[in-house]
Design a protein around this motif. Structure first.
Motif, PDB file in Angstrom:
ATOM      1  N   HIS A 242      76.092  76.402  13.649  1.00 50.54           N
ATOM      2  CA  HIS A 242      76.737  76.201  12.353  1.00 50.54           C
ATOM      3  C   HIS A 242      77.108  74.741  12.099  1.00 50.54           C
ATOM      4  O   HIS A 242      77.025  74.271  10.969  1.00 50.54           O
ATOM      5  N   ASN A 243      77.495  74.037  13.148  1.00 45.48           N
ATOM      6  CA  ASN A 243      77.950  72.649  12.966  1.00 45.48           C
ATOM      7  C   ASN A 243      76.820  71.635  12.944  1.00 45.48           C
ATOM      8  O   ASN A 243      76.959  70.567  12.336  1.00 45.48           O
ATOM      9  N   VAL A 244      75.700  71.943  13.626  1.00 45.69           N
ATOM     10  CA  VAL A 244      74.615  70.958  13.745  1.00 45.69           C
ATOM     11  C   VAL A 244      73.289  71.500  13.220  1.00 45.69           C
ATOM     12  O   VAL A 244      72.690  70.927  12.302  1.00 45.69           O
ATOM     13  N   LEU A 245      72.792  72.597  13.779  1.00 44.50           N
ATOM     14  CA  LEU A 245      71.441  73.044  13.457  1.00 44.50           C
ATOM     15  C   LEU A 245      71.294  73.470  12.000  1.00 44.50           C
ATOM     16  O   LEU A 245      70.368  73.015  11.309  1.00 44.50           O
ATOM     17  N   ALA A 246      72.155  74.360  11.537  1.00 42.32           N
ATOM     18  CA  ALA A 246      72.017  74.824  10.150  1.00 42.32           C
ATOM     19  C   ALA A 246      72.147  73.672   9.152  1.00 42.32           C
ATOM     20  O   ALA A 246      71.326  73.560   8.224  1.00 42.32           O
ATOM     21  N   PRO A 247      73.141  72.768   9.278  1.00 42.96           N
ATOM     22  CA  PRO A 247      73.155  71.603   8.377  1.00 42.96           C
ATOM     23  C   PRO A 247      71.919  70.720   8.509  1.00 42.96           C
ATOM     24  O   PRO A 247      71.418  70.190   7.510  1.00 42.96           O
ATOM     25  N   LEU A 248      71.413  70.559   9.730  1.00 44.90           N
ATOM     26  CA  LEU A 248      70.191  69.761   9.928  1.00 44.90           C
ATOM     27  C   LEU A 248      69.027  70.381   9.167  1.00 44.90           C
ATOM     28  O   LEU A 248      68.261  69.674   8.489  1.00 44.90           O
ATOM     29  N   PHE A 249      68.882  71.704   9.274  1.00 42.01           N
ATOM     30  CA  PHE A 249      67.786  72.392   8.590  1.00 42.01           C
ATOM     31  C   PHE A 249      67.932  72.299   7.068  1.00 42.01           C
ATOM     32  O   PHE A 249      67.021  71.850   6.371  1.00 42.01           O
ATOM     33  N   PHE A 250      69.076  72.765   6.564  1.00 38.94           N
ATOM     34  CA  PHE A 250      69.199  73.093   5.145  1.00 38.94           C
ATOM     35  C   PHE A 250      69.863  72.017   4.283  1.00 38.94           C
ATOM     36  O   PHE A 250      69.678  72.018   3.066  1.00 38.94           O
ATOM     37  N   GLU A 251      70.615  71.117   4.898  1.00 41.43           N
ATOM     38  CA  GLU A 251      71.281  70.069   4.121  1.00 41.43           C
ATOM     39  C   GLU A 251      70.659  68.699   4.327  1.00 41.43           C
ATOM     40  O   GLU A 251      70.911  67.786   3.536  1.00 41.43           O
ATOM     41  N   VAL A 252      69.865  68.532   5.383  1.00 42.32           N
ATOM     42  CA  VAL A 252      69.316  67.213   5.717  1.00 42.32           C
ATOM     43  C   VAL A 252      67.802  67.188   5.541  1.00 42.32           C
ATOM     44  O   VAL A 252      67.276  66.494   4.669  1.00 42.32           O
ATOM     45  N   LEU A 253      67.065  67.933   6.367  1.00 37.53           N
ATOM     46  CA  LEU A 253      65.614  67.963   6.253  1.00 37.53           C
ATOM     47  C   LEU A 253      65.182  68.514   4.893  1.00 37.53           C
ATOM     48  O   LEU A 253      64.100  68.190   4.398  1.00 37.53           O
ATOM     49  N   ASN A 254      66.036  69.302   4.279  1.00 38.12           N
ATOM     50  CA  ASN A 254      65.707  69.977   3.031  1.00 38.12           C
ATOM     51  C   ASN A 254      66.078  69.166   1.788  1.00 38.12           C
ATOM     52  O   ASN A 254      65.708  69.549   0.681  1.00 38.12           O
ATOM     53  N   LYS A 255      66.786  68.037   1.963  1.00 41.98           N
ATOM     54  CA  LYS A 255      67.290  67.318   0.789  1.00 41.98           C
ATOM     55  C   LYS A 255      67.099  65.813   0.933  1.00 41.98           C
ATOM     56  O   LYS A 255      67.312  65.257   2.013  1.00 41.98           O
ATOM     57  N   PRO A 261      75.286  66.243   1.333  1.00 42.41           N
ATOM     58  CA  PRO A 261      76.735  66.011   1.417  1.00 42.41           C
ATOM     59  C   PRO A 261      76.998  64.627   1.989  1.00 42.41           C
ATOM     60  O   PRO A 261      76.247  64.126   2.839  1.00 42.41           O
ATOM     61  N   GLU A 262      78.035  63.989   1.523  1.00 40.21           N
ATOM     62  CA  GLU A 262      78.286  62.583   1.851  1.00 40.21           C
ATOM     63  C   GLU A 262      78.303  62.327   3.352  1.00 40.21           C
ATOM     64  O   GLU A 262      77.796  61.301   3.825  1.00 40.21           O
ATOM     65  N   THR A 263      78.847  63.260   4.131  1.00 35.24           N
ATOM     66  CA  THR A 263      78.952  63.046   5.574  1.00 35.24           C
ATOM     67  C   THR A 263      77.585  62.988   6.256  1.00 35.24           C
ATOM     68  O   THR A 263      77.462  62.468   7.364  1.00 35.24           O
ATOM     69  N   PHE A 264      76.533  63.518   5.584  1.00 32.90           N
ATOM     70  CA  PHE A 264      75.185  63.531   6.174  1.00 32.90           C
ATOM     71  C   PHE A 264      74.302  62.420   5.611  1.00 32.90           C
ATOM     72  O   PHE A 264      73.098  62.399   5.863  1.00 32.90           O
ATOM     73  N   GLN A 265      74.896  61.505   4.837  1.00 35.33           N
ATOM     74  CA  GLN A 265      74.106  60.417   4.268  1.00 35.33           C
ATOM     75  C   GLN A 265      74.085  59.177   5.163  1.00 35.33           C
ATOM     76  O   GLN A 265      73.403  58.201   4.860  1.00 35.33           O
ATOM     77  N   SER A 266      74.807  59.220   6.274  1.00 38.49           N
ATOM     78  CA  SER A 266      74.843  58.084   7.197  1.00 38.49           C
ATOM     79  C   SER A 266      74.856  58.616   8.627  1.00 38.49           C
ATOM     80  O   SER A 266      74.856  59.829   8.861  1.00 38.49           O
ATOM     81  N   GLY A 267      74.888  57.708   9.596  1.00 41.18           N
ATOM     82  CA  GLY A 267      74.904  58.109  10.997  1.00 41.18           C
ATOM     83  C   GLY A 267      73.594  58.738  11.422  1.00 41.18           C
ATOM     84  O   GLY A 267      72.536  58.507  10.823  1.00 41.18           O
ATOM     85  N   ASN A 268      73.640  59.565  12.451  1.00 41.39           N
ATOM     86  CA  ASN A 268      72.417  60.178  12.993  1.00 41.39           C
ATOM     87  C   ASN A 268      71.743  61.098  11.971  1.00 41.39           C
ATOM     88  O   ASN A 268      70.519  61.122  11.862  1.00 41.39           O
ATOM     89  N   MET A 269      72.546  61.864  11.208  1.00 38.46           N
ATOM     90  CA  MET A 269      71.967  62.732  10.178  1.00 38.46           C
ATOM     91  C   MET A 269      71.325  61.883   9.080  1.00 38.46           C
ATOM     92  O   MET A 269      70.279  62.249   8.533  1.00 38.46           O
ATOM     93  N   GLY A 270      71.932  60.743   8.754  1.00 32.44           N
ATOM     94  CA  GLY A 270      71.407  59.881   7.703  1.00 32.44           C
ATOM     95  C   GLY A 270      70.065  59.264   8.050  1.00 32.44           C
ATOM     96  O   GLY A 270      69.324  58.851   7.157  1.00 32.44           O
ATOM     97  N   GLU A 271      69.727  59.190   9.339  1.00 30.81           N
ATOM     98  CA  GLU A 271      68.447  58.617   9.767  1.00 30.81           C
ATOM     99  C   GLU A 271      67.319  59.646   9.786  1.00 30.81           C
ATOM    100  O   GLU A 271      66.166  59.304  10.016  1.00 30.81           O
ATOM    101  N   VAL A 272      67.672  60.918   9.547  1.00 30.63           N
ATOM    102  CA  VAL A 272      66.638  61.967   9.515  1.00 30.63           C
ATOM    103  C   VAL A 272      66.021  61.976   8.123  1.00 30.63           C
ATOM    104  O   VAL A 272      66.725  62.141   7.129  1.00 30.63           O
ATOM    105  N   PRO A 273      64.692  61.807   8.003  1.00 32.82           N
ATOM    106  CA  PRO A 273      64.077  61.757   6.676  1.00 32.82           C
ATOM    107  C   PRO A 273      64.013  63.128   6.013  1.00 32.82           C
ATOM    108  O   PRO A 273      64.030  64.161   6.682  1.00 32.82           O
ATOM    109  N   TYR A 274      63.943  63.098   4.703  1.00 36.09           N
ATOM    110  CA  TYR A 274      63.714  64.319   3.923  1.00 36.09           C
ATOM    111  C   TYR A 274      62.259  64.729   4.085  1.00 36.09           C
ATOM    112  O   TYR A 274      61.350  63.925   3.917  1.00 36.09           O
TER     113      TYR A 274
END
Length: 849
Positions: A242-255, A261-274
């Motif tokens: 819930h804290n890492v995988l689901a956001p990685l799938f649906f909020e990061v790789l998917n968008k 969400p602002e918290t995923f626009q920087s840091g390690n999540m922010g470096e993952v491309p859409y």
């Protein structure tokens, strides 16, 4: 035995290891003179006489990543050294990594003489060194002790052993997750049965896909997904799903980054491309809901135990993953993208799409070995090119090889190259029971290989791809062509124009799409300074792989008789749907959502026009048509290639491995469905199995000059229920392959490969015999007039089992073959009819040339 596989290569240490590893190893270190495109130096290290195995060391110029070129040069080195078994070390000053490869080929007798013509070349490699995962090679090379014989050495380098071991571990964890046999921990899911099983398969697929993304790096060495997000260490995060995988799938790789969400626009999540929502768009069955306060997914709907995720990632950490695609010739003993399909084909076979029961019997799914896929792909493409270009067959055959002989090939002239590229740019290919996509991916890889041979700078392919494409696609092709990313635009073009697949299981088509995505990711050009790290969002494959019951057709012919104008004569509507399909392939974000709506509206408008203009004869068909939503995650109970794919004039190639469901299973599980198919298909007579109507269906999908190539059980050759099929195809069959003693599926059936041509011909039928090493050991022609619909089996009964036994028994080539004990005396007299002359001498005998 002591040898550290995590060290950089050192010749002295390796030679000490060889003394402990190989029986009777004789050290003999000397330089080898060999001209090569990829070698800086080659050395001969020694020989094991008992294994008839030579050992070489090759220093590669530059990177080890050009695997096909390096393998090609190494086979030429073996040829010049008269060696057809070799253990070869490949290392380079540019990297800490090194490869240990077992390389084999088969010498041939031609005109009574031994000629070192390479047949069935194979390279099996372990990647070793400081940064490699060496648990598997340590187990098989070090911990298993000294080699006993050559068969033992082959097993230590067997990709099947590695694959089976990995799959057993995956399947055990899958059973744990879904609670099979009462195992704990168990997935907490709102419903059990099919949905929870498919959720588990989808979860495993997404994690493994992301694991491959860890292996894909940018020009500065930064992976697409960092280990801080996906690793055994990262799973220590509580509620990791819930804290890492689901956001990685649906909020990061998917968008795209600006929509996250602002918290995923920087840091390690922010470096993952859409990547695009087609792969990681949440489905209803995902039960996903994002909580913006905690920046995690809702924990009330579904729960995956941390302990299970820890075990799963621990397994992945054990194996070496590579984004490079293996071929049948060059195999790295690691987990490559093809293994992803293999895993899920087997997991899918455990899920009954109706009941959710984990039994293979209900689906009839069996994964086809890579070598069989490649043979079927080669024959299909060769036929297509032959019939659409007029190029000589010998020249075309040379295009399919990996050029491991002496380089004296029949190359195409400029006009022939243009013809071949033009033909390949418009070929249409269908797999009507695609599973996880083994055949579509196999034919994609082979087309790319041919294009590399005949159009190395991709100029001809570029010209063809720039015609009739949207401005967005044109811009992408121009960008990647300018950056010399040729394989990417080759693959993108083949996927967009040529590949189509259907399967009754939703999760199967999802995995097939995933395999296409992964093969594109392999050739993505990653640049950290560009927007989205240079990654162009992946295409939408909703109109490439559809979930449907392929065998149930729209009764369009009956409908056309009752009205003056049919659905597919509404040309303006057809043109609009085609435009929307083409635009949707490369769309993303808001544009994609808009095109979805436009497509559904255009479909509905066509149906309304049809009903309004013709009040009778349409109710059943319009009801079916209105149920198809290509963007949903549900299976459709019928199939039509024009409505779903926009293909109206048939396919050039239909190939695949239709399901192996026997009549007894169908009678017990769905008697009504079986009865309906008996009315739809003229070949479904008597006690027929499910692959029978699949043959007729596939044949009906062919266009002019089209070719069907299937692998099925060969029972239909001789049993009574096969006579209707034999009669149906007797004038169309062009090739049969006797697989002899090849254990292809462990399916309790003896399979065969066969080809049917849409254009009936009086030409002879080709009979190939394939050995257990997947090598064609005999080819012959038979007159079509000898084909008797009462029994096809007789045309394959030329003592092929004995021929294969003779073929495999000979490990030495000399003026005479001395074969110890493999045959009984009675068998020997039969074999002598095949191999010139046999002299019986007690328990052994000689074959004279």
């Amino acid at each position: 035995m002591s040898f550290d596989l995590t060290n950089r290569y050192d010749q002295s240490s390796f030679l000490d290891f060889m003394k402990d590893f190989l029986p009777d190893f004789q050290r003999d270190v000397r330089d080898v003179s060999e001209e090569s495109r990829s070698f800086e130096n080659a050395m001969y290290l020694g020989i094991s006489q008992k294994l008839d195995l030579q050992v070489f060391e090759i220093t590669v110029a530059g990177s080890l990543s050009k695997r096909i070129t390096i393998a090609s040069d190494a086979f030429r080195l073996m040829r010049s050294s008269a060696s057809y078994r070799a253990l070869i070390i490949f290392h380079s000053a540019d990297t800490n990594e090194w490869r240990l490869s077992l390389m084999t080929c088969s010498p041939k007798l031609e005109d009574g003489k031994v000629t070192f013509r390479f047949s069935n070349p194979r390279r099996y490699s372990y990647l070793l060194g400081p940064d490699a995962k060496v648990a598997t090679p340590t187990k098989f090379l070090i911990n298993s002790g000294k080699i006993k014989d050559y068969e033992d050495l082959q097993k230590r380098f067997s990709v099947e052993v590695v694959n089976n071991e990995f799959y057993r571990a995956i399947s055990h964890l899958y059973d744990e997750l879904v609670g099979a046999g009462g195992a704990l921990p168990k997935l907490i899911y709102p419903s059990q049965g099919e949905e929870s099983n498919q959720f588990a398969v989808r979860l495993i697929g997404r994690i493994v896909f992301c694991w491959f993304l860890r292996e894909k790096r940018s020009n500065t060495g930064v992976p697409l997904i960092k280990k801080e997000l996906l690793s055994l260490t990262a799973v220590d995060n509580k509620n990791y799903y819930h804290n890492v995988l689901a956001p990685l799938f649906f909020e990061v790789l998917n968008k795209p980054i600006e929509r996250r969400p602002e918290t995923f626009q920087s840091g390690n999540m922010g470096e993952v491309p859409y990547l695009n929502g087609g792969l990681f768009s949440p489905q209803p069955e995902d039960f996903y809901k994002f909580d913006p306060i905690s920046n995690s997914s809702s924990k009330e709907l579904v729960e995956i135990p941390d302990s299970w995720l820890r075990s799963f990632l621990e397994l992945l950490e054990t194996y070496h993953f590579t984004v490079d695609e293996n071929t049948s010739v060059d195999v790295e003993l690691s987990i490559d993208p093809e293994m992803l399909g293999r895993i899920f084909e087997n997991l899918l076979a455990r899920i009954n799409p109706e009941t959710g029961e984990t039994v293979r019997k209900s689906t009839g799914s069996f994964y086809t070995p890579r070598e069989i896929v490649e043979y079927m792909v080669n024959e299909s493409l060769c036929h297509y090119l032959l019939s659409h270009t007029g190029i000589q067959e010998e020249k075309l055959r040379s295009l399919f090889s990996y050029d491991f002989n002496d380089g004296s090939q029949d190359f195409l002239d400029d006009e022939e190259r243009q013809k071949a590229v033009r033909a390949l740019s418009k070929v249409k290919i269908l797999d009507p029971a695609c599973g996880s996509g083994a055949f579509p991916i196999g034919i994609l890889q082979k087309i790319v290989h041919i294009l590399q041979r005949i159009d190395p700078d991709s100029k001809l392919w570029f010209e063809n791809q720039m015609r009739n494409t949207s401005p967005e696609v044109r811009n992408l092709i121009e960008r990647e062509f300018a950056n010399k990313n040729f394989d990417y635009i080759r693959k993108l073009g083949v996927i967009r124009e040529s590949i189509f697949g259907v399967d009754i299981q939703t999760i199967a088509t999802e995995i097939a799409r995933l395999r296409c995505f992964l093969t594109l990711i392999v050739d993505e050009r990653i640049n950290d300074k560009e927007e989205n790290r240079g990654v162009y969002p992946l295409p939408n494959l909703d109109f490439k792989f559809v979930t449907a019951n392929t065998l149930l057709k729209l009764d369009m012919q009956k409908m056309q008789k009752t009205a003056q104008q049919g659905l597919f004569e509404d040309q303006s509507g057809i043109d609009e749907l085609k435009r929307l399909r083409d635009d949707y392939f490369d769309s993303h974000n808001n544009e994609r959502d808009s095109l979805k709506l436009q497509f559904l509206q255009a479909q509905n408008q066509m149906l309304q026009n049809m009903i309004r203009n013709h009040s009778h004869g349409y109710s059943g068909v319009t009801e079916k048509l209105s149920t198809w939503d290509p963007f949903s995650n549900k299976s459709t109970g019928w199939f039509d290639s024009e409505w779903m794919f926009g293909v109206s004039d048939g396919f050039d190639i239909v190939l695949g491995n239709p399901p192996y469901v026997d009549s007894e299973t169908m009678v017990n599980d769905d008697k009504e469905f079986r009865s309906h198919l008996s009315k739809l298909y003229k070949t479904a007579k008597g006690n027929w199995d499910l692959y029978i109507p699949f043959i007729e269906l596939g044949f009906s999908q062919l266009g002019d000059k089209g070719l069907l190539t299937y692998i099925t059980p060969n029972k239909w050759f001789s049993v009574d229920y096969g006579k209707a099929l034999r009669t149906y195809i007797v004038g169309s069959i062009t090739r049969l392959v006797n697989l002899g003693s090849v254990n292809v599926f462990d399916a309790g059936n003896n399979p065969t490969v066969f080809s049917l041509c849409k254009s009936k011909t009086n030409l002879d039928v080709t009979i190939d015999v394939m050995s257990s090493e997947y090598e064609i050991i005999e080819t012959r022609k038979i007159s079509r007039s000898t084909l008797d619909p009462d029994n096809f089996e007789i045309i394959l009964s030329k003592n092929t089992a004995l021929l294969e036994k003779f073929h495999s028994a000979n490990s030495k080539i000399s003026d005479y073959f001395l074969v110890q004990n493999p045959f009984t005396v009675s068998e020997a007299y039969l074999v002598k009819d095949l191999i010139h002359e046999a002299i019986i001498v007690e328990d052994s005998f000689k074959f004279c040339n």
